[in-house]
Design an enzyme around this catalytic site. Structure first.
Site, PDB file in Angstrom:
ATOM      1  N   HIS A   1      64.191  44.347 -78.869  1.00 29.75           N
ATOM      2  CA  HIS A   1      64.771  45.651 -79.208  1.00 29.75           C
ATOM      3  C   HIS A   1      64.168  46.086 -80.536  1.00 29.75           C
ATOM      4  O   HIS A   1      64.523  45.565 -81.592  1.00 29.75           O
ATOM      5  CB  HIS A   1      66.298  45.498 -79.287  1.00 29.75           C
ATOM      6  CG  HIS A   1      67.016  46.752 -79.703  1.00 29.75           C
ATOM      7  ND1 HIS A   1      68.343  46.759 -80.056  1.00 29.75           N
ATOM      8  CD2 HIS A   1      66.593  48.041 -79.807  1.00 29.75           C
ATOM      9  CE1 HIS A   1      68.714  48.001 -80.358  1.00 29.75           C
ATOM     10  NE2 HIS A   1      67.659  48.794 -80.227  1.00 29.75           N
TER      11      HIS A   1
ATOM     12  N   SER B   1      72.481  38.517 -78.446  1.00 31.12           N
ATOM     13  CA  SER B   1      71.655  39.022 -79.548  1.00 31.12           C
ATOM     14  C   SER B   1      71.501  37.943 -80.615  1.00 31.12           C
ATOM     15  O   SER B   1      72.479  37.543 -81.257  1.00 31.12           O
ATOM     16  CB  SER B   1      72.300  40.260 -80.166  1.00 31.12           C
ATOM     17  OG  SER B   1      71.661  40.538 -81.392  1.00 31.12           O
TER      18      SER B   1
ATOM     19  N   MET C   1      63.870  48.171 -83.469  1.00 30.72           N
ATOM     20  CA  MET C   1      64.452  49.175 -84.366  1.00 30.72           C
ATOM     21  C   MET C   1      63.447  49.398 -85.483  1.00 30.72           C
ATOM     22  O   MET C   1      63.644  49.030 -86.653  1.00 30.72           O
ATOM     23  CB  MET C   1      65.817  48.674 -84.869  1.00 30.72           C
ATOM     24  CG  MET C   1      66.881  48.779 -83.781  1.00 30.72           C
ATOM     25  SD  MET C   1      68.334  47.784 -84.093  1.00 30.72           S
ATOM     26  CE  MET C   1      67.753  46.209 -83.500  1.00 30.72           C
TER      27      MET C   1
ATOM     28  N   HIS D   1      68.303  38.611 -76.429  1.00 29.48           N
ATOM     29  CA  HIS D   1      68.076  39.934 -77.028  1.00 29.48           C
ATOM     30  C   HIS D   1      67.577  39.699 -78.452  1.00 29.48           C
ATOM     31  O   HIS D   1      68.232  39.025 -79.252  1.00 29.48           O
ATOM     32  CB  HIS D   1      69.398  40.700 -77.001  1.00 29.48           C
ATOM     33  CG  HIS D   1      69.322  42.096 -77.514  1.00 29.48           C
ATOM     34  ND1 HIS D   1      69.002  43.176 -76.718  1.00 29.48           N
ATOM     35  CD2 HIS D   1      69.549  42.607 -78.747  1.00 29.48           C
ATOM     36  CE1 HIS D   1      69.039  44.284 -77.431  1.00 29.48           C
ATOM     37  NE2 HIS D   1      69.365  43.962 -78.671  1.00 29.48           N
TER      38      HIS D   1
ATOM     39  N   MET E   1      63.882  44.673 -86.848  1.00 26.58           N
ATOM     40  CA  MET E   1      64.181  45.786 -87.772  1.00 26.58           C
ATOM     41  C   MET E   1      63.135  45.824 -88.873  1.00 26.58           C
ATOM     42  O   MET E   1      62.707  44.774 -89.369  1.00 26.58           O
ATOM     43  CB  MET E   1      65.568  45.597 -88.395  1.00 26.58           C
ATOM     44  CG  MET E   1      66.692  45.467 -87.382  1.00 26.58           C
ATOM     45  SD  MET E   1      68.296  45.391 -88.199  1.00 26.58           S
ATOM     46  CE  MET E   1      69.349  44.964 -86.816  1.00 26.58           C
TER      47      MET E   1
ATOM     48  N   ASP F   1      66.370  41.334 -81.845  1.00 28.10           N
ATOM     49  CA  ASP F   1      66.455  42.586 -82.617  1.00 28.10           C
ATOM     50  C   ASP F   1      65.449  42.613 -83.753  1.00 28.10           C
ATOM     51  O   ASP F   1      65.582  41.871 -84.726  1.00 28.10           O
ATOM     52  CB  ASP F   1      67.858  42.725 -83.212  1.00 28.10           C
ATOM     53  CG  ASP F   1      68.898  43.085 -82.180  1.00 28.10           C
ATOM     54  OD1 ASP F   1      68.743  44.133 -81.524  1.00 28.10           O
ATOM     55  OD2 ASP F   1      69.875  42.324 -82.026  1.00 28.10           O
TER      56      ASP F   1
ATOM     57  N   ASP G   1      74.590  48.087 -75.973  1.00 23.24           N
ATOM     58  CA  ASP G   1      74.356  47.225 -77.139  1.00 23.24           C
ATOM     59  C   ASP G   1      75.163  47.722 -78.330  1.00 23.24           C
ATOM     60  O   ASP G   1      74.992  48.860 -78.774  1.00 23.24           O
ATOM     61  CB  ASP G   1      72.846  47.252 -77.472  1.00 23.24           C
ATOM     62  CG  ASP G   1      72.482  46.319 -78.613  1.00 23.24           C
ATOM     63  OD1 ASP G   1      73.311  45.489 -79.015  1.00 23.24           O
ATOM     64  OD2 ASP G   1      71.327  46.435 -79.088  1.00 23.24           O
TER      65      ASP G   1
ATOM     66  N   MET H   1      73.034  52.636 -77.339  1.00 20.28           N
ATOM     67  CA  MET H   1      73.617  52.021 -78.529  1.00 20.28           C
ATOM     68  C   MET H   1      75.068  52.477 -78.661  1.00 20.28           C
ATOM     69  O   MET H   1      75.349  53.676 -78.698  1.00 20.28           O
ATOM     70  CB  MET H   1      72.861  52.453 -79.797  1.00 20.28           C
ATOM     71  CG  MET H   1      71.454  51.923 -79.963  1.00 20.28           C
ATOM     72  SD  MET H   1      71.274  50.133 -80.132  1.00 20.28           S
ATOM     73  CE  MET H   1      72.459  49.686 -81.375  1.00 20.28           C
TER      74      MET H   1
END
Ligand code: DX5
Ligand code: ZN
Length: 230
Positions: free
Chosen positions: A73, A15, A75, A40, A44, A42, A182, A144
């Site tokens: 990913h 990540s 979010m 990965h 957000m 992330d 994760d 998660m």
């Protein structure tokens, strides 16, 4: 254990949330050298989770630096709005939260239509049963094992039962779909995830904050899940 009985090798995803953002290119390249299997990424948005990270323009910069698959990913509330952007910037997987999509089936179809593989992530409080009607349509489930929003949190052991129950539902796994874990994945928690049936382990601080560096962080995780080195 004979070769026939051996489980397929579990893949390790790093990540980038825990990378040194002032040296992002260097850190992405070190994942190739370290034998990592996936990147990965992330995203957000400050709504679905309180923090804000990075988006498609940053992916566009790092895409040429690695041949590893990249899982985005999301979010983000209603991530379907960004499918085209991330497909254009080279995402291989686009993983959305079930909790963030009013029309999850439609979002999954749009991800696949854009040429990416579709993942669906579940928060710790969300039961696996929300995927009952959609499991055959998706390429990966991401469980998660922390509440989404930041790295370095403690692994929630209660999620192992959810991982195991998803792993047992063979029809969807038989298609080669992944079961991704994760959050809080480190050398002490990784073996339990594999035991429960995970096929991809995501780790941020476990890799990038390893005292001996990124390559040692990846090696330590691999040793933890397969001490025989098979
Ligand atoms: C958390 C992110 C994770 C995070 C994992 O919201 O989705 O990918 O980076 O970090 P660690 O491995 O440090 O828990
Ligand atoms: Zn993540």
């Amino acid at each position: 254990m004979t070769a026939e009985r051996r489980k397929p090798q579990v893949r390790i995803a790093a990540s980038l949330l825990a990378a040194d953002f002032s040296q992002l290119g260097r850190d992405v390249k070190s994942l190739n050298d370290g034998g990592c299997d996936e990147v990965h990424f992330d995203v957000m948005d400050g709504h679905f989770v309180p923090n804000i990270t990075f988006g498609a323009p940053v992916l566009e910069w790092i895409r040429p630096l690695t041949s590893l698959p990249i899982d985005v990913h999301m979010m983000v509330q209603e991530p379907g709005r960004f499918v085209e952007d991330f497909a254009r910037c080279g995402a291989d997987y686009f993983t959305v939260h079930a909790e963030a999509c009013a029309h999850l089936h439609a979002t999954v179809q749009s991800i696949k239509a854009a040429g990416m593989k579709a993942g669906v992530a579940l928060n710790p409080a969300t039961p696996a049963s929300v995927l009952d009607e959609i499991l055959p349509d998706i390429d990966r489930v991401l469980v998660m094992t922390v509440n989404p929003g930041r790295g370095g949190q403690q692994f929630i052991k209660g999620q192992l039962a959810k991982i195991a129950s998803l792993a047992e539902r063979l029809p969807w796994r038989a298609t080669g779909a992944d079961l991704v874990v994760d959050g809080g994945v480190k050398t002490d928690t990784a073996p339990g995830c594999v035991e429960a049936g995970a096929s991809v382990l995501v780790s941020g601080t476990g890799i990038f904050n390893h005292p001996d560096g990124v390559i040692a962080g990846i090696a330590a995780l691999r040793e933890a899940i397969d001490p025989s080195g098979a």
